[in-house]
Design an enzyme around this catalytic site. Structure first.
Site, PDB file in Angstrom:
ATOM      1  N   GLY A 163      -0.987  25.426  -0.168  1.00 34.75           N
ATOM      2  CA  GLY A 163      -1.071  24.033   0.345  1.00 34.75           C
ATOM      3  C   GLY A 163       0.169  23.953   1.391  1.00 34.75           C
ATOM      4  O   GLY A 163       0.161  23.021   2.335  1.00 34.75           O
ATOM      5  N   ASP A 164       1.287  24.775   1.251  1.00 39.42           N
ATOM      6  CA  ASP A 164       2.526  24.816   2.123  1.00 39.42           C
ATOM      7  C   ASP A 164       2.431  26.130   2.858  1.00 39.42           C
ATOM      8  O   ASP A 164       2.427  26.044   4.350  1.00 39.42           O
ATOM      9  CB  ASP A 164       3.701  25.124   1.394  1.00 39.42           C
ATOM     10  CG  ASP A 164       4.155  23.857   0.706  1.00 39.42           C
ATOM     11  OD1 ASP A 164       4.156  22.740   1.355  1.00 39.42           O
ATOM     12  OD2 ASP A 164       4.604  24.010  -0.358  1.00 39.42           O
ATOM     13  N   LEU A 165       1.826  27.119   2.361  1.00 41.70           N
ATOM     14  CA  LEU A 165       1.760  28.472   3.222  1.00 41.70           C
ATOM     15  C   LEU A 165       0.868  28.544   4.344  1.00 41.70           C
ATOM     16  O   LEU A 165       1.057  29.063   5.358  1.00 41.70           O
ATOM     17  CB  LEU A 165       1.774  29.728   2.324  1.00 41.70           C
ATOM     18  CG  LEU A 165       2.911  29.834   1.136  1.00 41.70           C
ATOM     19  CD1 LEU A 165       2.643  31.024   0.323  1.00 41.70           C
ATOM     20  CD2 LEU A 165       4.165  29.922   1.923  1.00 41.70           C
TER      21      LEU A 165
END
Length: 379
Positions: A163-165
């Site tokens: 969800g970040d990467l």
């Protein structure tokens, strides 16, 4: 102006390829500086493994944009650089007097990248625009949790913080495209990546399955809805991935298993038939893999049928592929008696190779150096 994971990972990708990345930190530092784990004998604790992993190859300066003097330094830096990247909620940078429109006045060629949970109103006003978001929220709302989990239907988030990467990776790509445009046209622009949008795009299969056939994808364990065998199977001493959905690979797999009858069996002779009888295929495959050690299955199938062991961290450190590809790199760590090991860059260039060429910075370590460069620009 990035913090935590999404923003720093995006700028790390660019730094690994040679970009001069200046990390502008608040006086208390990026929140990830204070996260475990630390090296066992590190008394300085300038940063731990989390921070180190995504902030190598960067320089650091501390600026408190709530203070006029520091804000002025930041604004003086803007014309020197090609891009500014931040991952605050919408409106935070405007509150500092340093939003995109203000910075564009100082540098018309500036590319301004923003990673937010639900995007920026400039490119499409989400009803959730003001909501904070972390990885697990993006995974849940973007769809990946709904299709990940056990065969019994229990949902699970994906292990890595995708969800970040993933939005971070898309931002690096978007910045590169915008920088090329700015170089050719002299025109900068605002680049917006929403964590929600990114995960939804990553889950493209659940969209087309619903659009084309009205199918709501549910968890399938380690299997694939449209391909089989394509799974993680138990072995005598662990687990192994085997994928043989094509006619060629299926026939080769049947031969190695000494089950050529399966190549003609009406339940298994084509991929569509195997998908329709997935439970039978899984049971048959598991009955074979359970009798053999992982290494033996790799020996039998390697180079013939797509196969791979389920590696843990210790396995990665011992794998000759990882060494050959320079995917583990020893990096000096202030305060520690030995180098720490970080993942290398997976983007390999034949002529202009990237890599880890600078250890992660102490907080504000390069302030004097950066300010000297700024003073050197003064007429």
């Amino acid at each position: 102006m990035t913090q935590a994971l999404a923003g720093p990972f995006s700028t790390m990708l660019l730094a690994d390829m040679g970009a001069d990345v200046v990390k502008v930190e608040r006086p208390r530092g990026d929140m990830s500086r204070h996260s475990n784990p630390y090296a066992e004998d590190d008394q300085e604790r300038a940063f731990g493994g989390y921070f180190a992993s995504v902030n190598r190859n960067k320089r650091s300066i501390v600026l408190d944009l709530e203070q006029e003097a520091d804000r002025d330094i930041f604004l003086r830096l803007v014309p020197r650089y090609d891009a500014v990247v931040e991952n605050y909620r919408a409106g935070v940078m405007e509150g500092f007097g340093a939003g995109y429109e203000a910075l564009r006045e100082l540098n018309p060629r500036l590319v301004y990248g923003a990673i937010r949970g639900f995007g920026d109103p400039r490119t499409g006003l989400s009803p959730y625009a003001d909501w904070p978001a972390f990885d697990v929220v993006a995974q849940a709302m973007g769809g990946v949790v709904s299709m990940t989990g056990t065969l019994d239907g229990d949902v699970l988030k994906v292990g890595p913080s995708i969800g970040d990467l993933y939005p971070a990776t898309l931002m690096a790509l978007g910045l590169t495209a915008a920088l090329l445009h700015a170089r050719e046209s002299g025109e900068g622009q605002f680049v917006d990546v929403a964590m929600y949008d990114s995960i939804m795009a990553l889950c493209e299969a659940i969209v087309y399955r619903y659009s084309y056939a009205g199918i709501v994808t549910t968890p399938m364990g380690n299997s694939h809805a449209q391909l089989t065998p394509f799974d993680i199977y138990p072995t005598a001493d662990g687990h192994i991935a085997i994928a043989a959905p094509t006619p060629k690979h299926w026939e080769l797999l049947c031969a190695v298993m000494d089950r050529m009858d399966l190549a003609e069996d009406e339940r298994t002779y084509s991929n569509n038939h195997r998908v329709a009888n997935a439970a039978f295929v899984r049971e048959t495959m598991s009955a074979w893999t359970c009798t053999l050690p992982t290494a033996e299955i790799v020996r039998l199938l390697g180079g013939i049928v797509p196969v791979g062991p389920v590696n843990n961290a210790a396995d990665l450190f011992a794998d000759p592929h990882v060494a050959a590809r320079e995917m583990l790199v020893a990096v000096d760590h202030p305060g520690a008696s030995r180098p720490m090991v970080l993942p290398g860059t997976p983007i390999k260039f034949a002529t202009t190779p990237g890599g880890i060429y600078r250890r992660p910075p102490r907080i504000g370590e390069h302030r004097d150096e950066i300010l000297a460069e700024l003073e050197g620009d003064t007429p």
